[in-house]
Design a protein around this motif. Structure first.
Motif, PDB file in Angstrom:
ATOM      1  N   ILE A 143       3.881 -11.033 -28.496  1.00  0.00           N
ATOM      2  CA  ILE A 143       4.767 -12.109 -28.059  1.00  0.00           C
ATOM      3  C   ILE A 143       4.050 -12.933 -26.993  1.00  0.00           C
ATOM      4  O   ILE A 143       3.640 -12.406 -25.959  1.00  0.00           O
ATOM      5  N   SER A 145       4.716 -15.858 -24.448  1.00  0.00           N
ATOM      6  CA  SER A 145       5.636 -16.781 -23.793  1.00  0.00           C
ATOM      7  C   SER A 145       4.841 -17.624 -22.804  1.00  0.00           C
ATOM      8  O   SER A 145       3.800 -17.202 -22.308  1.00  0.00           O
ATOM      9  N   PRO A 187       9.760 -12.301 -22.062  1.00  0.00           N
ATOM     10  CA  PRO A 187      10.067 -12.652 -23.452  1.00  0.00           C
ATOM     11  C   PRO A 187      11.549 -12.708 -23.784  1.00  0.00           C
ATOM     12  O   PRO A 187      11.987 -13.581 -24.536  1.00  0.00           O
TER      13      PRO A 187
END
Length: 202
Positions: free
Chosen positions: A33, A35, A67
């Motif tokens: 992930i 971000s 996240p």
């Protein structure tokens, strides 16, 4: 050789260390992930530092936040079932921030690491406050059943802090990456080769 690289906090040099380790192992790099796309992606940073195989993220989020919150602001629902490590071997996976950063409001990164069953390298600062942060991080990982492979320090040498953390936590002291100026692919590779033993990751 498949490792998770996480940190005791954000902004401590985890991405730079992950790039060094990935390149030293000839591994693929994956950040599940990302971000904070407004500030650039870590995949771009590791590529600039010499990593050739940068795998696409499962989620790319706009705001430089945890996240769980960045996803909410983007109107995205993070599905943990999609956060399955690629089959690449060797592989280095980089988390976000510290070990208890929320992936969703029900799942922390440490839970995800334990689910994957991969050894975790904890990246820690060397300066004031690092003993507490590092020991808490190790305890949080172990409480969830994650295997701590060792600690990699980043910053100026602090022999007592580094030795104390590893002795109390009972974890391997992998080495220390100094702050580099300039930070380039070549200077990073040379520093990793000088301060770490590749045998500790094989």
């Amino acid at each position: 050789m498949r490792y998770v690289v996480t940190g005791t906090d954000t902004g401590i040099g985890k991405t730079v260390f992950a790039a060094a380790l990935t390149r030293a192992l000839g591994a693929s790099y994956w950040k599940p992930i990302q971000s904070g796309l407004l500030d650039g992606a870590d995949g771009e940073t590791v590529a600039e530092l010499g990593v050739e195989a940068v795998l696409p993220e499962a989620y790319r989020l706009t705001e430089p936040l945890s996240p769980h919150r960045a996803a909410e602001l983007d109107g995205v629902t993070i599905d943990p079932a999609k956060l399955v490590p690629p089959t690449d071997d060797p592989l280095v996976i980089e988390g976000a921030g510290g070990v208890l950063v929320p992936v969703t409001r029900e799942l922390l990164y440490a839970d995800l690491f334990a689910r994957w069953g991969l050894p975790v390298v904890l990246v820690a600062r060397t300066g004031l406050g690092t003993i507490n942060h590092s020991l808490l991080s190790v305890e949080a990982l172990r409480a969830r059943g994650a295997a701590v492979h060792g600690i990699a320090f980043v910053g100026d040498a602090n022999e007592d802090n580094e030795a104390t953390i590893c002795a109390i936590a009972g974890v391997k002291r992998l080495g220390r990456l100094p702050k580099l100026d300039p930070l380039t692919a070549d200077s990073l590779a040379a520093a990793f080769a000088e301060h770490f033993r590749i045998e500790d990751f094989q």
